[in-house]
Design an enzyme around this catalytic site. Structure first.
Site, PDB file in Angstrom:
ATOM      1  N   CYS A   1       0.819  -1.226   0.000  1.00  0.00           N
ATOM      2  CA  CYS A   1       0.000   0.000   0.000  1.00  0.00           C
ATOM      3  C   CYS A   1       0.846   1.268   0.000  1.00  0.00           C
ATOM      4  O   CYS A   1       0.328   2.351  -0.259  1.00  0.00           O
ATOM      5  CB  CYS A   1      -0.945   0.004   1.198  1.00  0.00           C
ATOM      6  SG  CYS A   1      -2.036  -1.427   1.258  1.00  0.00           S
TER       7      CYS A   1
ATOM      8  N   ASN B   1     -10.094  -0.104  -0.097  1.00  0.00           N
ATOM      9  CA  ASN B   1      -8.634   0.014  -0.074  1.00  0.00           C
ATOM     10  C   ASN B   1      -8.090  -0.548  -1.386  1.00  0.00           C
ATOM     11  O   ASN B   1      -8.158  -1.750  -1.632  1.00  0.00           O
ATOM     12  CB  ASN B   1      -8.093  -0.773   1.123  1.00  0.00           C
ATOM     13  CG  ASN B   1      -6.587  -0.681   1.255  1.00  0.00           C
ATOM     14  OD1 ASN B   1      -5.905  -0.191   0.363  1.00  0.00           O
ATOM     15  ND2 ASN B   1      -6.067  -1.172   2.363  1.00  0.00           N
TER      16      ASN B   1
ATOM     17  N   HIS C   1      -3.152   7.314   2.830  1.00  0.00           N
ATOM     18  CA  HIS C   1      -3.569   6.043   2.218  1.00  0.00           C
ATOM     19  C   HIS C   1      -5.007   5.735   2.622  1.00  0.00           C
ATOM     20  O   HIS C   1      -5.393   5.902   3.774  1.00  0.00           O
ATOM     21  CB  HIS C   1      -2.640   4.920   2.683  1.00  0.00           C
ATOM     22  CG  HIS C   1      -3.110   3.571   2.243  1.00  0.00           C
ATOM     23  ND1 HIS C   1      -3.486   3.310   0.945  1.00  0.00           N
ATOM     24  CD2 HIS C   1      -3.284   2.415   2.928  1.00  0.00           C
ATOM     25  CE1 HIS C   1      -3.860   2.043   0.850  1.00  0.00           C
ATOM     26  NE2 HIS C   1      -3.755   1.478   2.040  1.00  0.00           N
TER      27      HIS C   1
HETATM   28  N1  ACO Z   1     -18.711  -7.811   8.977  1.00  0.00           N
HETATM   29  C1  ACO Z   1     -19.237  -7.987  10.181  1.00  0.00           C
HETATM   30  N2  ACO Z   1     -18.528  -8.358  11.267  1.00  0.00           N
HETATM   31  C2  ACO Z   1     -17.201  -8.539  11.093  1.00  0.00           C
HETATM   32  C3  ACO Z   1     -16.579  -8.387   9.851  1.00  0.00           C
HETATM   33  C4  ACO Z   1     -17.386  -8.006   8.759  1.00  0.00           C
HETATM   34  N3  ACO Z   1     -16.882  -7.806   7.532  1.00  0.00           N
HETATM   35  N4  ACO Z   1     -15.267  -8.647   9.998  1.00  0.00           N
HETATM   36  C5  ACO Z   1     -15.055  -8.936  11.292  1.00  0.00           C
HETATM   37  N5  ACO Z   1     -16.235  -8.893  11.948  1.00  0.00           N
HETATM   38  C6  ACO Z   1     -16.488  -9.147  13.354  1.00  0.00           C
HETATM   39  C7  ACO Z   1     -15.443 -10.040  13.985  1.00  0.00           C
HETATM   40  O1  ACO Z   1     -15.745 -11.392  13.731  1.00  0.00           O
HETATM   41  C8  ACO Z   1     -15.581  -9.677  15.440  1.00  0.00           C
HETATM   42  O2  ACO Z   1     -16.718 -10.351  15.968  1.00  0.00           O
HETATM   43  P1  ACO Z   1     -16.701 -10.903  17.500  1.00  0.00           P
HETATM   44  O3  ACO Z   1     -16.530  -9.685  18.353  1.00  0.00           O
HETATM   45  O4  ACO Z   1     -18.038 -11.551  17.609  1.00  0.00           O
HETATM   46  O5  ACO Z   1     -15.527 -11.839  17.568  1.00  0.00           O
HETATM   47  C9  ACO Z   1     -15.921  -8.204  15.412  1.00  0.00           C
HETATM   48  O6  ACO Z   1     -16.368  -7.917  14.067  1.00  0.00           O
HETATM   49  C10 ACO Z   1     -14.751  -7.306  15.715  1.00  0.00           C
HETATM   50  O7  ACO Z   1     -13.638  -7.765  14.989  1.00  0.00           O
HETATM   51  P2  ACO Z   1     -12.273  -7.006  15.054  1.00  0.00           P
HETATM   52  O8  ACO Z   1     -11.293  -7.655  14.128  1.00  0.00           O
HETATM   53  O9  ACO Z   1     -11.896  -6.797  16.472  1.00  0.00           O
HETATM   54  O10 ACO Z   1     -12.742  -5.625  14.439  1.00  0.00           O
HETATM   55  P3  ACO Z   1     -11.960  -4.261  14.388  1.00  0.00           P
HETATM   56  O11 ACO Z   1     -12.685  -3.223  15.133  1.00  0.00           O
HETATM   57  O12 ACO Z   1     -10.491  -4.428  14.664  1.00  0.00           O
HETATM   58  O13 ACO Z   1     -12.124  -3.904  12.862  1.00  0.00           O
HETATM   59  C11 ACO Z   1     -10.841  -3.915  10.877  1.00  0.00           C
HETATM   60  C12 ACO Z   1     -11.572  -4.756  11.892  1.00  0.00           C
HETATM   61  C13 ACO Z   1     -11.853  -3.060  10.160  1.00  0.00           C
HETATM   62  C14 ACO Z   1     -10.155  -4.836   9.875  1.00  0.00           C
HETATM   63  C15 ACO Z   1      -9.816  -3.033  11.595  1.00  0.00           C
HETATM   64  O14 ACO Z   1      -9.015  -3.798  12.450  1.00  0.00           O
HETATM   65  C16 ACO Z   1      -8.957  -2.294  10.632  1.00  0.00           C
HETATM   66  O15 ACO Z   1      -9.413  -1.468   9.880  1.00  0.00           O
HETATM   67  N6  ACO Z   1      -7.649  -2.519  10.676  1.00  0.00           N
HETATM   68  C17 ACO Z   1      -6.760  -1.834   9.763  1.00  0.00           C
HETATM   69  C18 ACO Z   1      -6.399  -2.759   8.728  1.00  0.00           C
HETATM   70  C19 ACO Z   1      -6.423  -2.185   7.369  1.00  0.00           C
HETATM   71  O16 ACO Z   1      -7.016  -1.182   7.061  1.00  0.00           O
HETATM   72  N7  ACO Z   1      -5.738  -2.892   6.511  1.00  0.00           N
HETATM   73  C20 ACO Z   1      -5.681  -2.588   5.178  1.00  0.00           C
HETATM   74  C21 ACO Z   1      -4.398  -3.025   4.623  1.00  0.00           C
HETATM   75  S1  ACO Z   1      -3.036  -2.271   5.369  1.00  0.00           S
HETATM   76  C22 ACO Z   1      -3.171  -0.791   5.066  1.00  0.00           C
HETATM   77  O17 ACO Z   1      -3.593  -0.483   4.004  1.00  0.00           O
HETATM   78  C23 ACO Z   1      -2.827   0.099   6.136  1.00  0.00           C
END
Ligand code: ACO
Length: 321
Positions: free
Chosen positions: A115, A278, A248
């Site tokens: 990215c 993304n 980004h």
């Molecule tokens: N829809 C519904 N529920 C979901 C989904 C979905 N698509 N995905 C995960 N969940 C659920 C999980 O199962 C979990 O359920 P539980 O509490 O019953 O176990 C709950 O949502 C919370 O999951 P977390 O992984 O803790 O959610 P979080 O708040 O961390 O959000 C996310 C996840 C959006 C991926 C976040 O961590 C994030 O944005 N991280 C940054 C990563 C990123 O942007 N990466 C892109 C590539 S790298 C870059 O470009 C920087």
């Protein structure tokens, strides 16, 4: 003194927008409410089967040439940032060179920094131009990430989309790019990867994106804040001097957290993650192109571009448009 200046931008988004509800209809256990609350993403685009990264890249490149009033013959350096190349080799840049008719003999190569790829590529192009060796660089970020998504993993497949963005940099006696900084930390390879490799002529491991979302989130916010301050200091500017901030486009919560730490109001931040998801290396040039074409970014304004992603890699380019 030689500087590099942005003289044209372009983009290519394949296909129709795919909404969060469309993903639910395709059987992914998610919801519009979860997506908007946790990521800010409403839509993404996917290339049709058989449409390659180089095809999207060439379209974006052609649009950037038109915007600059240049022809392929004017380009003397071609760099493509991608993590989803058409093939192992030749490079996507060589395929774009052929598709556009950029003259034989012009150097063309890919940059792989996931990215952060576009920010890395822009940094390299700026250094080529400042050295006096090259005059007009086409720099493209392009991805067909939909080919490497794990549709069984709702925590990753919903986040990404396909697209391409391009920028033409030209030598000028006025800035232009004011400061660049790129970094990597190879101890963090496990938090975001697609770890397939080849052995004995066969693919082993998984080519699909796997991610520790929370670890990426924390590292991304800290890295983006630090590298923003680094390039501002190099240029002798502060966040108050920014006309526009283009981080980004991975997650609106990451974008908001970084803007808050830098004390940049959200009305000076370009956000396209809601419409594109993304798109990895394509996200920053697509966002810049959108904000130039809709009239938000104007000549003379300071613009801060930032990338962060797998590797772990991060970087920033501060430029005067
Ligand atoms: N829809 C519904 N529920 C979901 C989904 C979905 N698509 N995905 C995960 N969940 C659920 C999980 O199962 C979990 O359920 P539980 O509490 O019953 O176990 C709950 O949502 C919370 O999951 P977390 O992984 O803790 O959610 P979080 O708040 O961390 O959000 C996310 C996840 C959006 C991926 C976040 O961590 C994030 O944005 N991280 C940054 C990563 C990123 O942007 N990466 C892109 C590539 S790298 C870059 O470009 C920087």
């Amino acid at each position: 003194m030689i500087f590099s200046r942005v003289v044209g931008t372009g983009a290519c988004l394949p296909g129709a927008p795919i909404s969060n509800d469309d993903l639910v209809a395709r059987g992914i256990e998610t919801s519009d409410e979860w997506m908007i609350g946790r990521t800010g993403i409403r839509f993404r685009h996917y290339a049709d089967a058989g449409v390659t990264t180089s095809q999207l890249a060439a379209k974006a490149g052609r649009e950037a040439l038109d915007a600059a009033g240049l022809t392929p013959a004017d380009i003397d350096l071609l760099i493509v940032a991608t993590t989803t190349p058409d093939m192992i080799f030749p490079s996507t840049a060589c395929l774009v060179q052929s598709a556009l008719g950029v003259p034989a003999g012009v150097p063309a190569f890919d940059v792989q920094a996931v990215c952060s790829g576009f920010v890395y590529a822009l940094t390299i192009a700026d250094k080529f131009i400042r050295s006096g060796s090259h005059k007009r660089a086409m720099v493209i970020g392009a991805e067909t990430l939909s080919n490497i998504l794990n549709w069984e993993d709702r925590s990753t497949c919903v986040l990404f989309g396909d697209g391409a963005g391009a920028m033409i940099l030209a030598a000028d006696d006025q800035p232009g790019v004011l400061a660049t900084a790129v970094h990597a930390d190879g101890t963090q390879t496990n938090i975001l990867s697609a770890n397939a490799r080849f052995s004995g002529g066969k693919g082993i491991g998984s080519p699909l994106v796997s991610m520790d979302g929370q670890a990426v989130f924390k590292l991304a916010v800290r890295a983006l804040e630090e590298v923003a301050l680094e390039v501002l200091e190099i240029a002798g500017l502060s966040a108050k001097d920014l006309g526009w901030f283009i981080p980004h486009q991975a997650n609106s919560r990451i974008i908001q957290a970084v803007a808050k730490r830098l004390d940049v109001e959200m009305d000076r931040v370009v956000v396209t993650v809601d419409r594109h998801g993304n798109t990895s290396a394509a996200s920053v040039p697509m966002a810049m192109n959108a904000a130039i074409r809709d009239g938000r970014i104007r000549r003379g304004q300071n613009v801060l571009l930032q990338g962060v992603g797998g590797g772990f890699t991060w970087g920033a380019v501060l430029l005067r448009y």
